[in-house]
Design a protein around this motif. Sequence first.
Motif, short mmCIF file in Angstrom:
data_model
loop_
_atom_site.label_atom_id
_atom_site.label_comp_id
_atom_site.label_asym_id
_atom_site.label_seq_id
_atom_site.Cartn_x
_atom_site.Cartn_y
_atom_site.Cartn_z
N PHE A 1 0.83 -1.21 0.00
CA PHE A 1 0.00 0.00 0.00
C PHE A 1 0.86 1.26 0.00
CE2 PHE A 1 -3.32 -2.88 0.66
CZ PHE A 1 -4.55 -2.23 0.57
N LEU A 2 1.99 1.20 0.72
CA LEU A 2 2.89 2.35 0.76
C LEU A 2 3.47 2.63 -0.63
CD1 LEU A 2 4.19 4.41 2.68
CD2 LEU A 2 6.07 2.79 3.02
N GLY A 3 3.84 1.56 -1.32
CA GLY A 3 4.36 1.71 -2.68
C GLY A 3 3.32 2.28 -3.63
N LEU A 4 2.07 1.82 -3.50
CA LEU A 4 1.00 2.35 -4.33
C LEU A 4 0.71 3.81 -4.00
CD1 LEU A 4 -1.53 -0.64 -4.34
CD2 LEU A 4 -0.16 0.17 -6.26
N GLY A 5 0.80 4.14 -2.69
CA GLY A 5 0.54 5.52 -2.30
C GLY A 5 1.57 6.48 -2.83
N ILE A 6 2.84 6.07 -2.82
CA ILE A 6 3.91 6.94 -3.29
C ILE A 6 3.98 6.97 -4.82
CG2 ILE A 6 6.41 7.29 -3.30
CD1 ILE A 6 6.47 6.04 -0.50
N GLY A 7 3.87 5.80 -5.44
CA GLY A 7 4.03 5.75 -6.89
C GLY A 7 2.74 5.73 -7.68
N GLY A 8 1.60 5.66 -7.00
CA GLY A 8 0.32 5.56 -7.70
C GLY A 8 0.04 6.74 -8.61
N PHE A 9 0.33 7.96 -8.14
CA PHE A 9 0.09 9.16 -8.93
C PHE A 9 0.82 9.08 -10.27
CE2 PHE A 9 1.20 13.39 -10.36
CZ PHE A 9 0.02 14.11 -10.22
N PHE A 10 2.07 8.68 -10.22
CA PHE A 10 2.88 8.67 -11.44
C PHE A 10 2.50 7.50 -12.35
CE2 PHE A 10 5.32 10.41 -7.86
CZ PHE A 10 5.50 11.71 -8.32
N PHE B 1 -0.33 9.23 -0.81
CA PHE B 1 -0.92 9.72 -2.05
C PHE B 1 -1.30 11.20 -1.91
CE2 PHE B 1 -4.54 10.29 -5.00
CZ PHE B 1 -3.92 9.91 -6.18
N SER B 2 -1.82 11.57 -0.74
CA SER B 2 -2.20 12.97 -0.50
C SER B 2 -0.96 13.86 -0.49
CB SER B 2 -2.95 13.09 0.82
OG SER B 2 -4.14 12.34 0.80
N LEU B 3 0.12 13.39 0.12
CA LEU B 3 1.35 14.17 0.15
C LEU B 3 1.91 14.38 -1.25
CD1 LEU B 3 3.11 12.56 3.27
CD2 LEU B 3 1.93 14.77 3.14
N VAL B 4 1.82 13.36 -2.09
CA VAL B 4 2.27 13.49 -3.48
C VAL B 4 1.40 14.50 -4.22
CG1 VAL B 4 2.54 12.27 -5.68
CG2 VAL B 4 3.27 11.17 -3.56
N LEU B 5 0.08 14.47 -3.97
CA LEU B 5 -0.82 15.43 -4.62
C LEU B 5 -0.43 16.87 -4.26
CD1 LEU B 5 -4.33 13.74 -4.14
CD2 LEU B 5 -3.04 13.95 -6.26
N ILE B 6 -0.16 17.10 -2.98
CA ILE B 6 0.23 18.45 -2.55
C ILE B 6 1.55 18.86 -3.20
CG2 ILE B 6 0.92 19.83 -0.56
CD1 ILE B 6 -1.02 18.14 1.13
N LYS B 7 2.49 17.91 -3.26
CA LYS B 7 3.79 18.20 -3.88
C LYS B 7 3.64 18.52 -5.37
CE LYS B 7 8.40 16.15 -4.51
NZ LYS B 7 8.41 16.31 -5.97
N GLU B 8 2.65 17.89 -6.01
CA GLU B 8 2.46 18.11 -7.46
C GLU B 8 1.61 19.33 -7.77
OE1 GLU B 8 3.86 16.40 -10.01
OE2 GLU B 8 5.03 15.41 -8.43
N GLY B 9 1.28 20.13 -6.74
CA GLY B 9 0.62 21.40 -7.00
C GLY B 9 -0.87 21.44 -6.76
N TYR B 10 -1.45 20.39 -6.23
CA TYR B 10 -2.89 20.41 -5.93
C TYR B 10 -3.14 21.33 -4.73
CZ TYR B 10 -3.80 16.53 -9.12
OH TYR B 10 -3.94 15.74 -10.22
N VAL B 11 -4.36 21.86 -4.65
CA VAL B 11 -4.72 22.77 -3.57
C VAL B 11 -4.64 22.03 -2.24
CG1 VAL B 11 -6.52 24.28 -2.63
CG2 VAL B 11 -6.24 24.06 -5.11
N THR B 12 -3.85 22.55 -1.31
CA THR B 12 -3.60 21.86 -0.03
C THR B 12 -4.88 21.66 0.76
OG1 THR B 12 -1.38 22.83 0.07
CG2 THR B 12 -2.29 21.94 2.11
#
Length: 488
Positions: A40-49, A127-138
Amino acid sequence: MISHFLKLEWKQFTRSASFGKSIGIKILMGFFALYFILLFLGLGIGGFFMIKEQFPNQDPLVVVNSFLLFAITGDLIFRYLMQNLPIMNIKPLLVLPVKKNTIVHYVLVKSSFSFFNIMSLFFYIPFSLVLIKEGYVTEGVLGWLLLMILLIQSANFLNFLINKNNVAFGALLVILLGGFLVQRYEIFNIAGFIGQGFDFIYHNPIYSFLGFILLAVLYQLNYKQLRNQVYLDQAVATKVKEANSSDLSWADKLGDVAPFIKNDLRLITRNKRTKSSFFILIIGLLYGLFFYPQAAYKDVAFMYVLVGIFSTGTFLINFGQFIPAWDSGYYNLLMSQNFKYERYLKSKFTLMTASIVILFLLGIPYVYFGWKILVVHFAAMIYNIGVNTHVILYGGSFNRKKINLDEKAAFNYQGTGAVQWLIGIPLMFVPMGLFGLINWLVSFEIAVTVLAGLGFVGIALHKNLMAAITKKYVASKYIMIHSFKQEN
């Protein structure tokens, strides 16, 4: 008081007679938990990409939201089958000046820290942390994450309300399978429709606080249900339940094994452990749908054997591996009766063979994915009847652990020993390896013929094999009687 409860439970856990004996299983379960956490951790970190790569023209958050209907429904089904309400031995506490409200709140709050609730967070938080890093509204991402956490906790308490309701379980299966079919055949974009609701939360994060209302309602319903049961008279009372009478007169046509088959059918339909295992038949029958629609497995012929053996032998594997431990509660009484042991084993063989044939017939629609699949399933059916039934009956002669039929099957390792872990090698991996090797060296047709041929040889030698198996059971009879008297 809460810290005192934790100390009592820790002492109960470490001082248990089964603590040392089951330490190996606890370590194994720890590895399984670590595996799922890393997955799940791997999917959360790499899922966005990964989503960005697979669907370059779509918003990864929108794609995830469109799958949340299936994720939440699947989570509820998984919880229904696997999760139990955390309990504590409250009988000694009921005669002490301890508030019943405190006990109930402790049990409910403790359930919030279940592994089932924590596991999903290893996906949603990264996944949420990656979204914020990629510029989504915090604010939007945090509102979405808050709703996910509240829905996870709500699913936890909803599961305790519907846990013993088979109608609710059936409804969840209909939602999951119906939604998949509706989406698969493009009847209606149900995933996108539900996903719009989660998209709305992202754009309007203030509405995520509605999840608190849902959680509070479910918590209060659970509290009222448990609070009404925390009384000394209910804790010490013996539950008496009238058994439902079923018409099993049709089994009389089966001859001298009829009484044993009737007993097995009553055992399966009346006890929690066996009824929980019965639901696995549905999973086994639909097992091929996880593989056959995928192009990656289209030409992997040995996978057909895996699905064929498992789907036609689901009952064989789940019921057969615990023979004769199913009867451990009254095994000494059973062995005092005047009958031939071979009749007892013959009834088990007859029941397992009938299940194999029925599951094969129900799986005939798999021919939709190709005629080779149906041919392999037929060969797997013959192999199960001729070889695997005898293998699993022989393995049962080494069972030495008692089974409590009043407990659920999910995550229940009572009755499980080394035999149950080792039996999978001849049951599954030998036919898979043999078929794959012959298919690679010679041809598909010869591989199917060899697999079915081994089954027919086993059928031809059935009497001799059953005589040898019976001899082994008779030799172990008194050892099993002594072992089944012990608590695991």
